[in-house]
Design a protein around this motif. Structure first.
Motif, PDB file in Angstrom:
ATOM      1  N   LEU A  74      43.773  27.555  40.328  1.00  0.00           N
ATOM      2  CA  LEU A  74      44.115  28.899  40.043  1.00  0.00           C
ATOM      3  C   LEU A  74      45.608  29.170  40.258  1.00  0.00           C
ATOM      4  O   LEU A  74      45.980  30.346  40.037  1.00  0.00           O
ATOM      5  N   ASN A  75      46.385  28.064  40.845  1.00  0.00           N
ATOM      6  CA  ASN A  75      47.845  28.404  40.793  1.00  0.00           C
ATOM      7  C   ASN A  75      48.514  28.359  39.508  1.00  0.00           C
ATOM      8  O   ASN A  75      49.816  28.759  39.401  1.00  0.00           O
ATOM      9  N   LEU A 110      43.979  32.503  37.018  1.00  0.00           N
ATOM     10  CA  LEU A 110      42.850  33.494  37.702  1.00  0.00           C
ATOM     11  C   LEU A 110      42.058  34.443  36.643  1.00  0.00           C
ATOM     12  O   LEU A 110      40.832  34.418  36.754  1.00  0.00           O
ATOM     13  N   ALA A 111      42.676  35.311  35.868  1.00  0.00           N
ATOM     14  CA  ALA A 111      42.125  36.065  34.845  1.00  0.00           C
ATOM     15  C   ALA A 111      41.320  35.285  33.934  1.00  0.00           C
ATOM     16  O   ALA A 111      40.186  35.757  33.576  1.00  0.00           O
ATOM     17  N   GLN A 112      41.846  34.191  33.516  1.00  0.00           N
ATOM     18  CA  GLN A 112      41.050  33.410  32.542  1.00  0.00           C
ATOM     19  C   GLN A 112      39.588  32.808  33.242  1.00  0.00           C
ATOM     20  O   GLN A 112      38.959  32.691  32.692  1.00  0.00           O
ATOM     21  N   SER A 113      39.886  32.406  34.456  1.00  0.00           N
ATOM     22  CA  SER A 113      38.655  32.019  35.117  1.00  0.00           C
ATOM     23  C   SER A 113      37.397  32.866  35.143  1.00  0.00           C
ATOM     24  O   SER A 113      36.474  32.618  35.131  1.00  0.00           O
ATOM     25  N   LEU A 114      38.097  33.964  35.801  1.00  0.00           N
ATOM     26  CA  LEU A 114      36.949  35.274  35.826  1.00  0.00           C
ATOM     27  C   LEU A 114      36.421  35.627  34.560  1.00  0.00           C
ATOM     28  O   LEU A 114      35.295  35.797  34.578  1.00  0.00           O
ATOM     29  N   THR A 119      36.330  22.518  31.288  1.00  0.00           N
ATOM     30  CA  THR A 119      37.267  22.068  30.259  1.00  0.00           C
ATOM     31  C   THR A 119      38.571  22.828  30.563  1.00  0.00           C
ATOM     32  O   THR A 119      39.766  22.034  30.658  1.00  0.00           O
ATOM     33  N   ARG A 120      38.569  23.943  30.787  1.00  0.00           N
ATOM     34  CA  ARG A 120      39.909  24.741  31.054  1.00  0.00           C
ATOM     35  C   ARG A 120      40.455  24.694  32.344  1.00  0.00           C
ATOM     36  O   ARG A 120      41.643  24.917  32.438  1.00  0.00           O
ATOM     37  N   GLN A 121      39.489  24.367  33.251  1.00  0.00           N
ATOM     38  CA  GLN A 121      40.163  23.858  34.745  1.00  0.00           C
ATOM     39  C   GLN A 121      41.028  22.745  34.459  1.00  0.00           C
ATOM     40  O   GLN A 121      42.098  22.641  35.186  1.00  0.00           O
ATOM     41  N   ARG A 122      40.387  21.713  33.685  1.00  0.00           N
ATOM     42  CA  ARG A 122      41.455  20.426  33.532  1.00  0.00           C
ATOM     43  C   ARG A 122      42.547  20.733  32.717  1.00  0.00           C
ATOM     44  O   ARG A 122      43.482  20.277  33.462  1.00  0.00           O
ATOM     45  N   GLU A 123      42.539  21.632  31.869  1.00  0.00           N
ATOM     46  CA  GLU A 123      43.745  21.985  31.298  1.00  0.00           C
ATOM     47  C   GLU A 123      44.777  22.810  32.056  1.00  0.00           C
ATOM     48  O   GLU A 123      45.993  22.484  31.998  1.00  0.00           O
ATOM     49  N   ALA A 124      44.333  23.723  33.151  1.00  0.00           N
ATOM     50  CA  ALA A 124      45.006  24.375  34.089  1.00  0.00           C
ATOM     51  C   ALA A 124      45.645  23.400  35.069  1.00  0.00           C
ATOM     52  O   ALA A 124      46.921  23.220  35.314  1.00  0.00           O
ATOM     53  N   GLY A 141      36.166  41.262  42.733  1.00  0.00           N
ATOM     54  CA  GLY A 141      36.863  41.961  43.812  1.00  0.00           C
ATOM     55  C   GLY A 141      37.989  41.210  44.341  1.00  0.00           C
ATOM     56  O   GLY A 141      39.164  41.773  44.363  1.00  0.00           O
ATOM     57  N   SER A 142      37.674  39.830  44.556  1.00  0.00           N
ATOM     58  CA  SER A 142      38.989  38.731  44.836  1.00  0.00           C
ATOM     59  C   SER A 142      39.870  38.645  43.953  1.00  0.00           C
ATOM     60  O   SER A 142      41.019  38.756  44.277  1.00  0.00           O
ATOM     61  N   ALA A 143      39.435  38.733  42.591  1.00  0.00           N
ATOM     62  CA  ALA A 143      40.310  38.553  41.518  1.00  0.00           C
ATOM     63  C   ALA A 143      41.337  39.714  41.570  1.00  0.00           C
ATOM     64  O   ALA A 143      42.504  39.695  41.443  1.00  0.00           O
ATOM     65  N   ALA A 144      40.609  40.686  41.429  1.00  0.00           N
ATOM     66  CA  ALA A 144      41.423  41.897  41.470  1.00  0.00           C
ATOM     67  C   ALA A 144      42.513  42.364  42.551  1.00  0.00           C
ATOM     68  O   ALA A 144      43.623  42.678  42.279  1.00  0.00           O
ATOM     69  N   GLN A 145      42.335  41.977  43.839  1.00  0.00           N
ATOM     70  CA  GLN A 145      43.009  41.996  44.831  1.00  0.00           C
ATOM     71  C   GLN A 145      43.910  40.739  44.925  1.00  0.00           C
ATOM     72  O   GLN A 145      44.903  40.596  46.016  1.00  0.00           O
TER      73      GLN A 145
END
Length: 234
Positions: free
Chosen positions: A166-167, A172-176, A203-208, A117-121
């Motif tokens: 998440l910026n 955001l979509a990838q994390s979800l 690992t993807r958090q670090r890449e972001a 819900g948070s991601a969608a909005q």
């Protein structure tokens, strides 16, 4: 009496942690002991005991003859911490998949609905809150106090860096999607799948974060170039 001193320096340590994480004591800032003693209405002894605790946690560093400073987290620190926390949280997900009850999975499902819900909005602060609650729930489900303790210590260092992954565009979509993959593995009681999905997520958090750091450097370089051309700040 000893118990009172212990509880006092623990309280002081928590107050200082709160100030650091709120940015009131910023990375690299000098820790003014005299001012803090006055502000917190305490003597030097509990303050110094509290600073030792924070130094052991990696939040403060002490320099001989100079005093204490709030630690700064470098890109190298992040490169070294993320593979470790990915392994640890991956192991938590592995153990959680083996230990999870139907009630645990139902509670986790509710948290993932909040996350969706948070991601969608596009409510990023709410997404961060649900994300944190999910990680904490998985750690609790694993029921391994040693894993929980080491992850907590590393998380404090990452919190010090005030990371905003998440910026990064598309993050955001990838994390979800990554979270839903972890949840699917937990729901299926697939321990190895949960481990792998959690490690991928970290690992993807670090890449972001690397992507954000590169963008920030590019912006600074562009401003600097513009300044050099005009001779005045832009």
């Amino acid at each position: 009496m000893a118990g009172h001193v212990n509880s006092l320096h623990d309280q002081v340590a928590q107050q200082l942690r709160d100030q650091i994480f709120a940015g009131e004591l910023s990375p690299g800032a000098f820790v003014d002991e005299t001012r803090l003693c006055e502000q917190l209405a305490i003597s030097r002894t509990p303050l110094r005991e509290a600073l030792k605790v924070l130094a052991a946690e990696g939040l403060i560093r002490h320099e001989p003859r100079r005093g204490s400073f709030v630690n700064e987290v470098t890109e190298q620190d992040l490169d070294e911490i993320f593979p470790v926390i990915a392994l640890l949280e991956g192991r938590c997900a592995f153990e959680a998949a083996l230990q999870a009850t139907d009630a645990d999975i139902a509670a986790l499902e509710g948290l993932h609905q909040q996350l969706e819900g948070s991601a969608a909005q596009g409510r990023i602060p709410d997404y961060y809150a649900a994300n944190y609650a999910i990680h904490e729930a998985i750690i609790a489900m694993a029921g391994n106090k040693w894993l929980a303790q080491v992850i907590s210590d590393l998380r404090k260092i990452l919190k010090l860096a005030r990371l905003q992954q998440l910026n990064a565009p598309g993050r955001l979509a990838q994390s979800l999607a990554e979270h839903m993959a972890i949840f699917a593995a937990l729901k299926a009681r697939d321990a190895e799948g949960a481990d792998a999905a959690m490690r991928t997520h970290l690992t993807r958090q670090r890449e972001a974060l690397r992507q954000l750091a590169r963008q920030s450097k590019s912006r600074i370089a562009a401003v600097s170039t513009e300044h050099d051309k005009s001779g005045v700040p832009t």
